[in-house]
Structures are given as structure tokens and as C-alpha cells.
Design a protein around this motif. Structure first.
Motif, PDB file in Angstrom:
ATOM      1  N   LEU A 147     -15.474-117.558 -24.784  1.00  0.00           N
ATOM      2  CA  LEU A 147     -14.314-117.172 -25.597  1.00  0.00           C
ATOM      3  C   LEU A 147     -13.059-117.079 -24.734  1.00  0.00           C
ATOM      4  CD1 LEU A 147     -15.970-114.416 -27.823  1.00  0.00           C
ATOM      5  CD2 LEU A 147     -14.929-116.516 -28.682  1.00  0.00           C
ATOM      6  N   ILE A 148     -13.184-116.438 -23.580  1.00  0.00           N
ATOM      7  CA  ILE A 148     -12.029-116.275 -22.697  1.00  0.00           C
ATOM      8  C   ILE A 148     -11.582-117.629 -22.140  1.00  0.00           C
ATOM      9  CG2 ILE A 148     -11.287-115.311 -20.480  1.00  0.00           C
ATOM     10  CD1 ILE A 148     -12.966-112.833 -21.141  1.00  0.00           C
ATOM     11  N   ALA A 149     -12.540-118.463 -21.769  1.00  0.00           N
ATOM     12  CA  ALA A 149     -12.191-119.781 -21.247  1.00  0.00           C
ATOM     13  C   ALA A 149     -11.461-120.613 -22.297  1.00  0.00           C
ATOM     14  CB  ALA A 149     -13.456-120.504 -20.779  1.00  0.00           C
ATOM     15  N   ARG A 150     -11.946-120.575 -23.542  1.00  0.00           N
ATOM     16  CA  ARG A 150     -11.283-121.334 -24.604  1.00  0.00           C
ATOM     17  C   ARG A 150      -9.904-120.762 -24.893  1.00  0.00           C
ATOM     18  NH1 ARG A 150     -13.173-124.585 -28.651  1.00  0.00           N
ATOM     19  NH2 ARG A 150     -14.642-125.222 -27.023  1.00  0.00           N
ATOM     20  N   ALA A 151      -9.762-119.440 -24.859  1.00  0.00           N
ATOM     21  CA  ALA A 151      -8.456-118.823 -25.085  1.00  0.00           C
ATOM     22  C   ALA A 151      -7.441-119.303 -24.049  1.00  0.00           C
ATOM     23  CB  ALA A 151      -8.585-117.300 -25.044  1.00  0.00           C
ATOM     24  N   ALA A 152      -7.883-119.457 -22.809  1.00  0.00           N
ATOM     25  CA  ALA A 152      -6.985-119.955 -21.767  1.00  0.00           C
ATOM     26  C   ALA A 152      -6.618-121.415 -22.002  1.00  0.00           C
ATOM     27  CB  ALA A 152      -7.639-119.789 -20.398  1.00  0.00           C
ATOM     28  N   GLU A 153      -7.579-122.191 -22.450  1.00  0.00           N
ATOM     29  CA  GLU A 153      -7.346-123.622 -22.686  1.00  0.00           C
ATOM     30  C   GLU A 153      -6.305-123.863 -23.776  1.00  0.00           C
ATOM     31  OE1 GLU A 153     -11.084-125.299 -23.697  1.00  0.00           O
ATOM     32  OE2 GLU A 153     -11.979-124.975 -21.716  1.00  0.00           O
ATOM     33  N   VAL A 154      -6.348-123.037 -24.838  1.00  0.00           N
ATOM     34  CA  VAL A 154      -5.512-123.313 -26.018  1.00  0.00           C
ATOM     35  C   VAL A 154      -4.350-122.341 -26.144  1.00  0.00           C
ATOM     36  CG1 VAL A 154      -7.480-124.332 -27.228  1.00  0.00           C
ATOM     37  CG2 VAL A 154      -6.949-121.901 -27.578  1.00  0.00           C
ATOM     38  N   ASP A 155      -4.148-121.474 -25.133  1.00  0.00           N
ATOM     39  CA  ASP A 155      -3.075-120.478 -25.167  1.00  0.00           C
ATOM     40  C   ASP A 155      -3.165-119.625 -26.433  1.00  0.00           C
ATOM     41  OD1 ASP A 155      -0.823-119.049 -24.374  1.00  0.00           O
ATOM     42  OD2 ASP A 155       0.580-120.464 -25.296  1.00  0.00           O
ATOM     43  N   ALA A 156      -4.335-119.034 -26.635  1.00  0.00           N
ATOM     44  CA  ALA A 156      -4.593-118.271 -27.858  1.00  0.00           C
ATOM     45  C   ALA A 156      -3.800-116.967 -27.885  1.00  0.00           C
ATOM     46  CB  ALA A 156      -6.085-117.969 -27.975  1.00  0.00           C
ATOM     47  N   LYS A 157      -3.266-116.648 -29.046  1.00  0.00           N
ATOM     48  CA  LYS A 157      -2.615-115.351 -29.243  1.00  0.00           C
ATOM     49  C   LYS A 157      -3.632-114.248 -29.477  1.00  0.00           C
ATOM     50  CE  LYS A 157       2.079-115.905 -31.031  1.00  0.00           C
ATOM     51  NZ  LYS A 157       2.941-115.617 -32.225  1.00  0.00           N
ATOM     52  N   LEU A 158      -4.732-114.578 -30.152  1.00  0.00           N
ATOM     53  CA  LEU A 158      -5.751-113.599 -30.494  1.00  0.00           C
ATOM     54  C   LEU A 158      -7.122-114.115 -30.092  1.00  0.00           C
ATOM     55  CD1 LEU A 158      -4.672-112.635 -34.152  1.00  0.00           C
ATOM     56  CD2 LEU A 158      -4.265-111.296 -32.073  1.00  0.00           C
ATOM     57  N   LEU A 159      -7.974-113.188 -29.644  1.00  0.00           N
ATOM     58  CA  LEU A 159      -9.381-113.471 -29.378  1.00  0.00           C
ATOM     59  C   LEU A 159     -10.191-112.429 -30.125  1.00  0.00           C
ATOM     60  CD1 LEU A 159     -11.029-114.185 -25.917  1.00  0.00           C
ATOM     61  CD2 LEU A 159     -12.080-112.635 -27.556  1.00  0.00           C
ATOM     62  N   TYR A 160     -11.072-112.877 -31.013  1.00  0.00           N
ATOM     63  CA  TYR A 160     -11.864-111.958 -31.827  1.00  0.00           C
ATOM     64  C   TYR A 160     -13.268-111.822 -31.247  1.00  0.00           C
ATOM     65  CZ  TYR A 160     -14.473-110.033 -35.762  1.00  0.00           C
ATOM     66  OH  TYR A 160     -15.278-109.256 -36.556  1.00  0.00           O
ATOM     67  N   LEU A 161     -13.679-110.572 -31.022  1.00  0.00           N
ATOM     68  CA  LEU A 161     -15.019-110.268 -30.520  1.00  0.00           C
ATOM     69  C   LEU A 161     -15.548-109.071 -31.287  1.00  0.00           C
ATOM     70  CD1 LEU A 161     -17.253-110.645 -28.261  1.00  0.00           C
ATOM     71  CD2 LEU A 161     -16.037-108.836 -27.027  1.00  0.00           C
ATOM     72  N   SER A 162     -16.711-109.212 -31.904  1.00  0.00           N
ATOM     73  CA  SER A 162     -17.341-108.063 -32.566  1.00  0.00           C
ATOM     74  C   SER A 162     -18.460-107.540 -31.686  1.00  0.00           C
ATOM     75  CB  SER A 162     -17.888-108.448 -33.949  1.00  0.00           C
ATOM     76  OG  SER A 162     -18.793-109.527 -33.859  1.00  0.00           O
ATOM     77  N   ASN A 163     -18.550-106.218 -31.577  1.00  0.00           N
ATOM     78  CA  ASN A 163     -19.558-105.604 -30.709  1.00  0.00           C
ATOM     79  C   ASN A 163     -19.959-104.241 -31.260  1.00  0.00           C
ATOM     80  OD1 ASN A 163     -21.041-106.129 -28.191  1.00  0.00           O
ATOM     81  ND2 ASN A 163     -20.141-104.199 -27.542  1.00  0.00           N
ATOM     82  N   PRO A 164     -21.193-104.111 -31.825  1.00  0.00           N
ATOM     83  CA  PRO A 164     -22.190-105.156 -32.066  1.00  0.00           C
ATOM     84  C   PRO A 164     -21.661-106.224 -33.030  1.00  0.00           C
ATOM     85  CG  PRO A 164     -23.176-102.975 -32.283  1.00  0.00           C
ATOM     86  CD  PRO A 164     -21.687-102.782 -32.242  1.00  0.00           C
ATOM     87  N   ASP A 165     -22.351-107.359 -33.033  1.00  0.00           N
ATOM     88  CA  ASP A 165     -21.819-108.456 -33.827  1.00  0.00           C
ATOM     89  C   ASP A 165     -22.541-108.602 -35.164  1.00  0.00           C
ATOM     90  OD1 ASP A 165     -23.720-110.913 -34.066  1.00  0.00           O
ATOM     91  OD2 ASP A 165     -23.964-110.315 -31.985  1.00  0.00           O
ATOM     92  N   ASN A 166     -21.848-109.228 -36.066  1.00  0.00           N
ATOM     93  CA  ASN A 166     -22.374-109.685 -37.340  1.00  0.00           C
ATOM     94  C   ASN A 166     -22.185-111.204 -37.321  1.00  0.00           C
ATOM     95  OD1 ASN A 166     -22.944-110.178 -40.034  1.00  0.00           O
ATOM     96  ND2 ASN A 166     -21.184-109.102 -40.848  1.00  0.00           N
ATOM     97  N   PRO A 167     -23.238-112.014 -37.463  1.00  0.00           N
ATOM     98  CA  PRO A 167     -24.431-111.731 -38.256  1.00  0.00           C
ATOM     99  C   PRO A 167     -25.730-111.488 -37.488  1.00  0.00           C
ATOM    100  CG  PRO A 167     -24.173-114.080 -38.080  1.00  0.00           C
ATOM    101  CD  PRO A 167     -23.056-113.463 -37.276  1.00  0.00           C
TER     102      PRO A 167
END
Length: 367
Positions: A147-167
Motif C-alpha cells: 500500500l505504501i509503495a503504491r501510494a508513493a508511485e501514484v502520489d496518493a492523497k489518501l491511503l486506506y487501511l482497516s485494522n482489523p480488516d473486513n472482509p
């Protein structure tokens, strides 16, 4: 003839919603469910003190709600050891995600999430013209490094992480999340969705300074507290970020009676402990039911258990359909390879008895 002039963005969006609710399915099929085990609701119910607060507040439902949710914010701040200005109340995590997308996303802005993660977030991002980039789960966990690597690649404004996750119901250790923040790209805000955190082991909690501008944490009153129908959620974050919600949120969006019910629920520590115990029991029983039927339960830190059907998504979809014909409302993850599984909410033994009786029949019929 005149007609509404919709935005080009609206015209480009599909006519869809993130979830088809059980009531919609019941109306479509003409068959009511006997066990509602697909929505991750707290079937054990809310605190009796919350219900009493709800009843008392209903007598004054003619009043608008407190637009600041002052008493609820004050209590949440105290319980979390943060300031009043670090808390915002919203219409569930869904509502808060929508407000955050409105605050942050303009057409063309990039956002990173996991493929198969909570779809309502994606729905809000698309609704404001954002561009979603998804990375796959890794070993049935959200892949924070990817997730972090992709955020750097695309200059993401938001990164969504659920913890614990669904589904899948899995979690990352909080220390792993905290350590990863230093690798978060400049200008990227992590949304840490902790809707199930009260049902997870203590090691899942991330220790993050409240004024850290890189993170906003979302919490729900729908899961452990049993107030899904009241639509109450809150976010914790740096004061400047939280203050900006006031620019765009619906100031009368919170139901007055729900505010009072949430206040009472948060103060009933005994009932929360009771729910945690009930969920622990139900998770163990669901795990045993899965194993008894040749399925593999994925260890859960939530109020549901995801069960690996050990075949493909088409088979799992057929199992969910066959459960439905037998009165059991269940769901499944939406993307491969997660969609090899079905997902069953925790509930009282009576509801799990119905599921245990229907599952072997559904599995046989799905072959």
C-alpha cells in the motif's frame, strides 16, 4: 422540455450502492431470513443502559440535535486521552469517510486501498472523482508495505487501511503500523479504520500521537456497541484536520436520540466486556462449525468469521445463495482470491444453531 442538468461526474458513475441490504433481498425473494448473519451487526444487542437512554431521549425528538455533539465528544476525548478538538462525530464511519473524501478529493486525485477492502470508501472516492489504485491482500492480510509503495508511485492523497480488516477479519500488529508511518509518502494521509478494534487483541492497537498529521483514525459504535441502526461513528486526529470537518459536514446530521444512546453505551464498560465475551464464544463456535464441514476458518479479530471453502469464487457464491434459500443471510468477499470464502457474523447460539443446520445442506447443494 426542461430537465435536470447533472454533473459530468455523476453521469459517469454506475447506478450502484456498496451493499445490497438483507431487507432488499427479503423483498426481492419474498422470503424472510431466519438468521441475519451477513452484515456484521452486533446481534447480541446494545447496552440496556443505551436502550433506556434512547427511550428517554425519544420524548424530546422534536428538538434538533446538539450540532456539536458536545457531551459525546467530551466523553470520547476523555476515554481516549485526547483533546476535545481531536474528535469529530459523524453518521457512522460511512458518513465520516464521505466527509473526508469531500475534504480531500478533487477529480483526478489518487487514492490507494486494498483490492477487496471496505467498498463504501471506494464509493465515496469515486463520487468525488478520485482515482482508485488497489493492491491485493497478502496471505489474507492487508499488505501495508505494498500500500505504501503504491501510494508513493501514484502520489496518493489518501491511503486506506482497516485494522482489523473486513472482509477477512485479520489484523496487523499496531507496532507494525506505527513503524510504517515514517515510510508514508509526503502529503499522504493514512485512514486507519478501527471499526472492530474493541474486539481485537491489545497488540492490534497502534500507539500514534494524536497530533500526528499523517493519520486519522475511524471508530464505530455499530460493532462492539451494537448501535448500527443509530449510525454513530467518530474520528480521532490532529486538531487542524478535525477542524476542517466543520467546513463541510452536516451539522444536524446526527440523530439526537442516537447521541444519548452512544453516550450511555460508552459508559457501560460491564456490557462491553459481556459483548467481548459473547463474541469470543461465537468465534470459537463458528470456527468449529466450519471445521466440522470441511471448511477452514480464518482466525478472526472481529465479530465475524471468514471461512475458506477451499474452492473458487463461483462455488462460494453458490454456497451463499444456498444458505439464503435456507433462511441464512450471509456474505462473501468480492474479489479473488478472497472470494473463495464465505463470511458469517457472530451471534447467539440460537442463530448459530440455524447456520450449523443449514451449512452442510448448502455445501452439498452448491456442488
Amino acid at each position: 422540455m426542461t430537465h435536470p442538468r447533472y454533473t459530468r461526474l455523476l453521469d459517469s458513475l454506475p447506478a450502484t450502492v456498496p451493499f445490497v441490504g438483507p431487507e432488499v433481498i427479503e423483498r426481492t425473494t419474498g422470503q424472510p431470513f431466519s438468521a441475519r448473519l451477513g452484515a456484521n451487526e452486533n446481534i447480541f444487542g446494545p447496552s440496556p443502559k443505551a436502550l433506556e437512554a434512547l427511550r428517554q431521549a425519544d420524548a424530546e425528538i422534536w428538538k434538533y440535535p446538539d450540532s456539536a455533539s458536545h457531551d459525546l465528544k467530551t466523553l470520547i476525548a476523555a476515554q481516549n486521552g485526547v483533546g476535545y478538538d481531536n474528535v469529530v462525530i459523524g453518521e457512522g464511519v460511512d458518513g465520516l469517510l464521505g466527509y473526508l473524501a469531500r475534504m480531500m478529493i478533487e477529480p483526478g486525485d489518487t487514492v490507494v486501498t486494498s483490492d477487496g477492502a471496505y467498498p463504501t470508501f471506494n464509493y465515496h472516492v469515486a463520487g468525488f472523482g478520485g482515482v482508485l489504485h488497489k493492491v491485493p491482500f497478502k496471505d489474507d492480510h492487508e499488505d501495508l508495505d505494498a500500500l505504501i509503495a503504491r501510494a508513493a508511485e501514484v502520489d496518493a492523497k489518501l491511503l486506506y487501511l482497516s485494522n482489523p480488516d473486513n472482509p477477512m477479519g485479520t489484523y496487523l500488529p499496531g507496532a507494525t503500523i506505527t513503524a510504517a508511518l515514517d515510510r508514508l509518502p509526503e502529503g499522504c494521509l493514512m485512514i486507519l479504520d478501527e471499526a472492530y478494534i474493541e474486539l481485537a487483541p491489545a497488540v492490534a492497537r497502534a500507539e500514534i500521537a494524536i497530533e500526528d498529521p499523517r493519520v486519522i483514525r475511524m471508530r464505530s459504535m455499530s460493532k462492539a456497541y451494537g448501535l448500527a441502526g443509530a449510525r454513530v461513528g467518530y474520528a480521532l486526529g490532529a486538531a487542524p484536520l478535525i477542524k476542517n470537518f466543520d467546513k463541510i459536514r452536516n451539522h444536524f446530521g446526527m440523530n439526537r436520540s442516537a447521541q444519548h444512546a452512544a453516550l450511555a453505551a460508552l459508559q457501560d464498560a460491564e456490557w462491553l466486556a459481556h459483548i467481548q465475551s459473547q463474541v469470543t464464544h461465537a468465534r470459537a463456535r463458528l470456527g468449529q462449525i466450519a471445521q466440522d464441514n470441511g471448511l477452514t476458518p480464518i482466525p478472526s479479530a472481529t465479530n465475524f468469521v471468514t471461512m475458506d471453502c477451499c474452492q473458487d469464487g463461483a462455488y462460494a457464491a453458490k454456497v451463499v445463495q444456498e444458505l439464503g434459500t435456507r433462511g441464512i443471510f450471509a456474505r462473501m468477499p468480492g474479489v479473488a482470491p478472497l472470494n473463495r470464502c464465505i463470511r458469517i457474523s457472530c451471534g447467539p447460539d440460537a442463530a448459530l444453531d440455524l447456520f450449523a443446520a443449514a451449512l452442510p445442506q448448502a455445501l452439498k447443494a452448491a456442488l
